[in-house]
Design a protein around this motif. Sequence first.
Motif, PDB file in Angstrom:
ATOM      1  N   GLY A  67       0.835  -1.195   0.000  1.00  0.00           N
ATOM      2  CA  GLY A  67       0.000   0.000   0.000  1.00  0.00           C
ATOM      3  C   GLY A  67       0.866   1.239   0.000  1.00  0.00           C
ATOM      4  O   GLY A  67       2.082   1.168   0.143  1.00  0.00           O
ATOM      5  N   GLY A  68       0.227   2.357  -0.145  1.00  0.00           N
ATOM      6  CA  GLY A  68       0.946   3.620  -0.252  1.00  0.00           C
ATOM      7  C   GLY A  68       1.955   3.856   0.854  1.00  0.00           C
ATOM      8  O   GLY A  68       2.944   4.566   0.657  1.00  0.00           O
ATOM      9  N   ALA A  69       1.740   3.213   2.009  1.00  0.00           N
ATOM     10  CA  ALA A  69       2.540   3.549   3.182  1.00  0.00           C
ATOM     11  C   ALA A  69       4.040   3.357   2.971  1.00  0.00           C
ATOM     12  O   ALA A  69       4.842   4.137   3.463  1.00  0.00           O
ATOM     13  CB  ALA A  69       2.079   2.717   4.385  1.00  0.00           C
ATOM     14  N   LEU A  70       4.430   2.311   2.236  1.00  0.00           N
ATOM     15  CA  LEU A  70       5.862   2.029   2.122  1.00  0.00           C
ATOM     16  C   LEU A  70       6.456   2.463   0.789  1.00  0.00           C
ATOM     17  O   LEU A  70       7.655   2.403   0.592  1.00  0.00           O
ATOM     18  CB  LEU A  70       6.110   0.519   2.325  1.00  0.00           C
ATOM     19  N   VAL A 100     -15.272  -5.965  -2.480  1.00  0.00           N
ATOM     20  CA  VAL A 100     -14.419  -4.942  -3.081  1.00  0.00           C
ATOM     21  C   VAL A 100     -13.852  -4.156  -1.904  1.00  0.00           C
ATOM     22  O   VAL A 100     -14.609  -3.546  -1.141  1.00  0.00           O
ATOM     23  CB  VAL A 100     -15.222  -4.025  -4.027  1.00  0.00           C
ATOM     24  N   VAL A 101     -12.544  -4.263  -1.722  1.00  0.00           N
ATOM     25  CA  VAL A 101     -11.953  -3.701  -0.500  1.00  0.00           C
ATOM     26  C   VAL A 101     -10.935  -2.609  -0.805  1.00  0.00           C
ATOM     27  O   VAL A 101     -10.272  -2.618  -1.846  1.00  0.00           O
ATOM     28  CB  VAL A 101     -11.287  -4.801   0.372  1.00  0.00           C
ATOM     29  N   THR A 102     -10.836  -1.689   0.123  1.00  0.00           N
ATOM     30  CA  THR A 102      -9.770  -0.693   0.072  1.00  0.00           C
ATOM     31  C   THR A 102      -9.027  -0.733   1.405  1.00  0.00           C
ATOM     32  O   THR A 102      -9.586  -1.118   2.427  1.00  0.00           O
ATOM     33  CB  THR A 102     -10.306   0.742  -0.140  1.00  0.00           C
ATOM     34  N   CYS A 103      -7.772  -0.335   1.354  1.00  0.00           N
ATOM     35  CA  CYS A 103      -6.935  -0.354   2.547  1.00  0.00           C
ATOM     36  C   CYS A 103      -6.500   1.062   2.882  1.00  0.00           C
ATOM     37  O   CYS A 103      -6.063   1.800   2.003  1.00  0.00           O
ATOM     38  CB  CYS A 103      -5.688  -1.197   2.303  1.00  0.00           C
ATOM     39  N   ILE A 121       3.054  -0.557  10.946  1.00  0.00           N
ATOM     40  CA  ILE A 121       2.006  -0.049  10.056  1.00  0.00           C
ATOM     41  C   ILE A 121       0.671  -0.686  10.455  1.00  0.00           C
ATOM     42  O   ILE A 121       0.606  -1.899  10.663  1.00  0.00           O
ATOM     43  CB  ILE A 121       2.305  -0.425   8.585  1.00  0.00           C
ATOM     44  N   VAL A 122      -0.355   0.124  10.564  1.00  0.00           N
ATOM     45  CA  VAL A 122      -1.711  -0.387  10.826  1.00  0.00           C
ATOM     46  C   VAL A 122      -2.544  -0.133   9.589  1.00  0.00           C
ATOM     47  O   VAL A 122      -2.511   0.966   9.027  1.00  0.00           O
ATOM     48  CB  VAL A 122      -2.365   0.312  12.030  1.00  0.00           C
ATOM     49  N   THR A 123      -3.256  -1.161   9.152  1.00  0.00           N
ATOM     50  CA  THR A 123      -4.078  -1.031   7.946  1.00  0.00           C
ATOM     51  C   THR A 123      -5.504  -1.479   8.240  1.00  0.00           C
ATOM     52  O   THR A 123      -5.722  -2.570   8.779  1.00  0.00           O
ATOM     53  CB  THR A 123      -3.504  -1.908   6.811  1.00  0.00           C
ATOM     54  N   CYS A 134     -11.224  -6.356   8.381  1.00  0.00           N
ATOM     55  CA  CYS A 134     -10.171  -6.700   9.330  1.00  0.00           C
ATOM     56  C   CYS A 134      -9.194  -5.555   9.470  1.00  0.00           C
ATOM     57  O   CYS A 134      -9.177  -4.630   8.652  1.00  0.00           O
ATOM     58  CB  CYS A 134      -9.451  -7.992   8.937  1.00  0.00           C
ATOM     59  N   LYS A 135      -8.411  -5.640  10.545  1.00  0.00           N
ATOM     60  CA  LYS A 135      -7.311  -4.710  10.752  1.00  0.00           C
ATOM     61  C   LYS A 135      -6.019  -5.521  10.701  1.00  0.00           C
ATOM     62  O   LYS A 135      -5.956  -6.623  11.249  1.00  0.00           O
ATOM     63  CB  LYS A 135      -7.405  -4.038  12.125  1.00  0.00           C
ATOM     64  N   SER A 136      -5.025  -4.964  10.044  1.00  0.00           N
ATOM     65  CA  SER A 136      -3.731  -5.629   9.930  1.00  0.00           C
ATOM     66  C   SER A 136      -2.685  -4.798  10.658  1.00  0.00           C
ATOM     67  O   SER A 136      -2.622  -3.575  10.473  1.00  0.00           O
ATOM     68  CB  SER A 136      -3.375  -5.755   8.445  1.00  0.00           C
ATOM     69  N   TYR A 137      -1.912  -5.451  11.505  1.00  0.00           N
ATOM     70  CA  TYR A 137      -0.810  -4.799  12.219  1.00  0.00           C
ATOM     71  C   TYR A 137       0.481  -5.435  11.712  1.00  0.00           C
ATOM     72  O   TYR A 137       0.702  -6.635  11.900  1.00  0.00           O
ATOM     73  CB  TYR A 137      -0.930  -5.013  13.728  1.00  0.00           C
ATOM     74  N   ASN A 138       1.296  -4.612  11.060  1.00  0.00           N
ATOM     75  CA  ASN A 138       2.441  -5.122  10.326  1.00  0.00           C
ATOM     76  C   ASN A 138       3.702  -4.442  10.861  1.00  0.00           C
ATOM     77  O   ASN A 138       3.728  -3.221  10.978  1.00  0.00           O
ATOM     78  CB  ASN A 138       2.157  -4.747   8.858  1.00  0.00           C
ATOM     79  N   THR A 139       4.698  -5.229  11.201  1.00  0.00           N
ATOM     80  CA  THR A 139       5.985  -4.661  11.570  1.00  0.00           C
ATOM     81  C   THR A 139       7.040  -5.150  10.605  1.00  0.00           C
ATOM     82  O   THR A 139       7.200  -6.376  10.441  1.00  0.00           O
ATOM     83  CB  THR A 139       6.395  -5.082  13.007  1.00  0.00           C
TER      84      THR A 139
END
Lengths: 145, 141
Positions: A67-70, A100-103, A121-123, A134-139
């Motif tokens: 996603g745009g974050a990185l 149809v999902v967006t993050c 990062i939290v998505t 859902c929520k994704s917590y990514n390190t």
Amino acid sequence: MAINRDFIGRTFPPSEPYEVSRVKIREFADAIGDPNPVYRDPEAARAAGHPDVIAPPTFPIVVSLGGGALADPELGINFAMVVHGEQRFEYVRPVRAGDVVTCTSAITEIKAIGNNEKVDIVTDVKTSEGELVCKSYNTIVERGA
Amino acid sequence: MTAKVKFDEVNVGDELPAQTYHVDRANLVMYAGASGDFNPIHWRESFAKSVGLPDVIAHGMYTMAQGGRYVTDWAGDPGAVLDYGVRFSAPVVVPDAGGADLELTGKIEEKRDDNTVVIALTARAEGQKVLTRAKAVVKLA
């Protein structure tokens, strides 16, 4: 090289809508070697109480990855040195075919741990109707040279 | 959305039957394609070694997916998983010859009032823990 601390707390615009298909879910289930019929057969999924085939628990990484974050070069991540540090999903319900999902992602923390740099990062993964799936917590960890 | 396993029939400390999943380079190529993670550390040995890794390593998410499969096979319904998180404590090295084996074990760590259980998972490769602090929250029947 240190990752740009100015990005701590930054929220990124929602990603392009991603249409989840039965074919993509099956491909993912095949790739992880999981033969569960609820990932392939709409009848089996309905028998288990789902409206259509559902995706495996780790499938949301497909829509939340990259996603745009990185992607912003100003962040200064050297992807050759990146490994995944931690991952967690909180599910409201499984992702399913037809969604149809967006993050929407936010960087919540950037810090040094020894020679490494760690980015949290939290998505939020939401349907186009605004339902949180859902929520994704990514390190991620950029290993020091 | 109903798990096969009944809440009343499990106890804190119960162990899930251990499972071993084999992984080889072909699995990683498939996973790269399906997930969109084409980082060459997961399929090109020369590149992996050039950035200081011992060999090609599995995607962390591939290993996490095997842990997910372990839990959903036990519970009976993937929709019963409410929360799943892991820490990637060591890479799973996947040699060209022979691949690697992932050994999954799990234990009921906690029973909660809402018919959910917390499962503590471990995943090992070559005797080393590759997932730590791995937990899944599953709603049982």
